[in-house]
Design an enzyme around this catalytic site. Structure first.
Site, mmCIF file in Angstrom:
data_model
loop_
_atom_site.group_PDB
_atom_site.id
_atom_site.type_symbol
_atom_site.label_atom_id
_atom_site.label_comp_id
_atom_site.label_asym_id
_atom_site.label_seq_id
_atom_site.Cartn_x
_atom_site.Cartn_y
_atom_site.Cartn_z
ATOM 1 N N ASP A 408 0.821 -1.200 0.000
ATOM 2 C CA ASP A 408 0.000 0.000 0.000
ATOM 3 C C ASP A 408 0.863 1.262 0.000
ATOM 4 O O ASP A 408 1.933 1.307 0.609
ATOM 5 C CB ASP A 408 -0.898 -0.014 1.246
ATOM 6 C CG ASP A 408 -1.770 1.201 1.361
ATOM 7 O OD1 ASP A 408 -2.620 1.395 0.473
ATOM 8 O OD2 ASP A 408 -1.607 1.974 2.323
ATOM 9 N N GLU A 461 1.060 -0.581 -5.143
ATOM 10 C CA GLU A 461 0.120 0.503 -5.407
ATOM 11 C C GLU A 461 0.961 1.778 -5.476
ATOM 12 O O GLU A 461 1.341 2.337 -4.449
ATOM 13 C CB GLU A 461 -0.932 0.609 -4.302
ATOM 14 C CG GLU A 461 -1.970 1.677 -4.614
ATOM 15 C CD GLU A 461 -2.503 2.400 -3.394
ATOM 16 O OE1 GLU A 461 -3.532 3.077 -3.526
ATOM 17 O OE2 GLU A 461 -1.892 2.315 -2.323
#
Length: 729
Positions: A408, A461
């Site tokens: 993330d 990401e």
């Protein structure tokens, strides 16, 4: 002086004072025992159960001592009596060498961190050669002046189990007889002696929920895996040439049970019975969980974790999560978990200022505080932090057999000025905004993953144009296997949300992704971030009346599955959910009572099936030779067409999108080959709640050159629809 330090919990070296020591001047052995509130303490030899006598009370606070006229050391337990009852404990302070063993090998490789620190279940060897079960505790708090182990076993009294500080900053202690399931924390004094909020174990393997947030001793050796065939097969898979359709979900809001106690999310084991059959039926290849690392606040969805080595106990035990992964593998489904190494919350029981100093985070708030998420940022330059994070990543692959880690917020790690204005960040040594320490950490993380776990892969990401995110480290890349294509997601959603009358002015947004499509190994994500915080559900992003909204969604979904790149869709997208995602509710499964939503779901099921069946749709996702535009300049009619090709077959799949509600009869489509073509899919089919407009299912190529192709076919294009047309050699 010793009594004061013990009573005030201000002792960093209890092994120097407590336990059995040889009396070199007078001969024999001397024993000091610390037992606050005791009125008498009897020493009993382990094994023989022989009483060796009572200790003398030195002070009312609870220090006892005694001399033993023996030639050899012995193992013992203490029979302690207070005003209410008598109980027995094996004195932890007779096992100094065994306690120190924990930290000798920690830094040799990342996996050693979770094999040595935290609460480790061990067998302690006694002097007579026999063993007893025990739990060894080790925690890193280099600037603390004192650390005590506290828990149910000592009434959370920091005086009872002071820990020993090692030269490398770890605090250690062995507690004999402690069983799995025991709750514990650490009581820590900061560098000036102030007591901090009780801290959970940074390497804890299990945790309680609010309000205690206590760590729990856990036995990871009990679970028996049955997925060896899966792991071996996955180690041989070429992920770039195989289909990958990911079903992203939030474990707490996919589905729930309702009873007199209200709403209860499904447990890990209940997901085995409900989620796995659903994912198989829908044809997805992978499940991706929003973070399941233990976290304190439901509203963070897991993106503010405090337990980097523990699956959240909201849904069951660590073994329950293992069982879920195991069953996924036995059903041919991979498991991806979101992993958050970018930041962590300030909760008092967590990592923030762990020993009163910045052990895990950057000290300067211009580097150590994240303005977007009000959280602390890991200091990626510290060895202890780097090892902690890499060990956490490997832990999920090792102990839980997960197939991939989706990292993330990579962009926030890579840039010092991420979400900061001028003057709010500190440049790197070269005066730039790149965080060299984070770059180095991510490369090491990826190298360790691919070196140690052949079945696994990593996903970033990353929302910027940082070069070579999904290229190997030896080529100068960050080393990720895949990267989310945030540019495709942003541009294509912006395009499809426009009224069809205005799409011709935004045509470049739906085509631009192919300019950079092979710069990285892309996954196309329609993730949770696109259906929350006022962005609306996928259905409600679509313009038009009810029929047009559904048609636009179906048209877009098929465009996505035809476009190069692996696929990811968040739960609820596949049924055309009406409202945006709310983590406190569930997917709106009741909508499947209505034909519109049944049709959307059937389309996603069929898209997954076709995607996995036809090699041109996946085999050359990451190679320019797998894609060719047929028509990408027809902005006036908002029509788009391209062909997907495979490695080992002349089979081709043509994808034609009509992004307007105007049907186009007799649309001429350029094709490469003579022969027959077959309609594989029309998103306007009546079974999808479409109008059923147009084609009979087969087309004969004409020797009429068109759109730079040698042949062409005539196709009736339904309104707001995507067609898949296949050429079989």
């Amino acid at each position: 002086m010793l009594v004061n330090k013990l009573e005030q919990v201000n002792l960093h070296n209890p092994f120097n004072y407590l336990g059995l020591t040889e009396n070199k001047k007078q001969g024999g052995y001397h024993l000091n025992a610390w037992a606050p509130a005791a009125v008498k303490v009897e020493v009993v030899e382990l094994g023989t159960e022989k009483s060796l006598g009572f200790l003398n009370q030195v002070d009312d606070s609870g220090l006892f001592e005694g001399d033993f006229n023996v030639n050899e050391a012995f193992n013992y337990k203490l029979r302690i009596s207070n005003t209410e009852h008598t109980y027995e404990v094996i004195d932890p302070y007779q096992f100094k060498e065994e306690a120190f063993h924990a930290v000798h090998y920690v830094t040799m490789k990342p996996q050693n961190l979770y094999e040595q620190l935290g609460a480790q279940l061990i067998d302690v060897k006694l002097l007579d050669g026999s063993t007893i079960p025990a739990t060894r505790f080790a925690v890193y708090a280099p600037n603390a002046t004192a650390v005590s182990l506290i828990g149910d076993f000592n009434y959370w009294d920091g005086r009872l189990h002071p820990m020993e500080k090692t030269q490398c900053g770890h605090w250690v202690l062995i507690v004999p007889g402690m069983q799995p399931g025991t709750k514990y924390k650490y009581e820590i004094k900061d560098p000036v002696g102030n007591r901090l909020p009780h801290k959970a174990d940074p390497v804890g393997f299990c945790a309680e929920q609010y309000p205690s947030h206590a760590s729990v001793v856990y036995d990871h050796s009990k679970y028996q895996w049955n997925d060896q065939a899966w792991l071996e097969a996955q180690a041989k898979v070429d992920r770039y040439k195989t289909p990958m359709s990911i079903y992203e979900l939030h474990a707490g809001s996919w589905k729930a049970r309702y009873d007199n106690n209200g709403r209860t999310p499904l447990s890990y084991r209940e997901m085995v019975d409900e989620l796995i059959p659903y994912v198989k039926d829908m044809g997805y290849t992978h499940i991706e969980f929003l973070p399941v690392s233990e976290f304190p606040y439901d509203g963070s969805w897991g993106y503010q974790p405090v337990g980097m080595f523990a699956p959240t106990s909201r849904f069951g035990t660590p073994d329950d999560f293992k069982y879920f992964v195991d069953q996924c593998h036995q059903n041919g489904i991979g498991v991806i978990v979101d992993w958050v190494p970018a930041h962590f919350p300030e909760d008092g029981h967590g990592l923030a200022r762990f020993d009163g100093t910045f052990v895990y985070e950057y000290e300067d708030p211009r580097r150590g505080w994240h303005p977007d998420w009000n959280s602390c940022i890991y200091d990626f330059g510290k060895d202890n932090v780097r090892q902690f994070l890499v060990a956490s990543a490997l832990f999920w692959l090792d102990k839980f057999h997960v197939d991939a880690l989706r990292v993330d917020a990579v962009a926030s790690m890579l840039y010092w000025d991420y979400s900061r204005n001028e003057g709010e960040w500190v440049p790197n040594v070269d005066g730039g905004n790149e965080n060299y320490e984070a770059v180095s950490l991510l490369r090491w993380f990826n190298e360790e993953v691919y070196k140690n776990f052949p079945h696994a892969f990593t996903i970033a990401e990353e929302s910027t144009a940082f070069a070579k995110v999904s290229r190997p480290v030896f080529e100068g890349g960050l080393g990720f296997g895949f990267k989310w294509n945030m540019g495709w997601m942003h541009d294509s959603l912006h395009f499809i949300s426009k009224d069809p009358a205005y799409r011709k002015y935004h045509h470049n947004e739906i085509t631009f992704s192919m300019v950079y499509a092979y710069n990285e190994n892309f996954i196309l994500p329609i993730s949770h971030d696109e259906v929350v915080h006022g962005k609306g559900s996928m259905m409600n992003k679509m313009p038009g009346d009810e029929w047009q909204q559904a048609a636009n969604l179906r048209c877009y979904a098929a465009f996505m599955f035809g476009h190069p790149g692996k696929k990811l869709n968040f739960m609820g997208n596949e049924i055309g959910q009406g409202h945006e995602w709310n983590h406190e509710s569930s997917v709106e499964w009741h909508l499947l009572d209505y034909p519109k939503h049944q049709g959307v779901q059937k389309l996603y099921r069929d898209l997954n099936t076709l995607y996995k069946t036809y090699a041109p749709l996946y085999q050359k996702d990451h190679e320019p030779g797998g894609f060719e535009w047929v028509e990408h300049q027809d902005a006036g009619q908002s029509i788009l067409s391209f062909v997907r090709k495979a490695d080992d077959t002349n089979q081709k799949v043509y994808v034609v999108c009509n992004f307007t509600p105007i049907p186009r009869d007799g649309y001429r489509l350029g094709v490469k080959d003579a022969g027959k073509y077959k309609l594989l899919l029309s998103t306007d089919d009546k079974s999808y709640w479409g109008s059923g407009y147009g084609n009979n299912g087969e087309f004969q190529a004409e020797e009429k050159a068109w759109q730079n192709q040698s042949h062409s076919i005539l196709v009736d294009l339904p309104p707001l629809a995507t067609l898949y047309i296949v050429y079989e050699d």
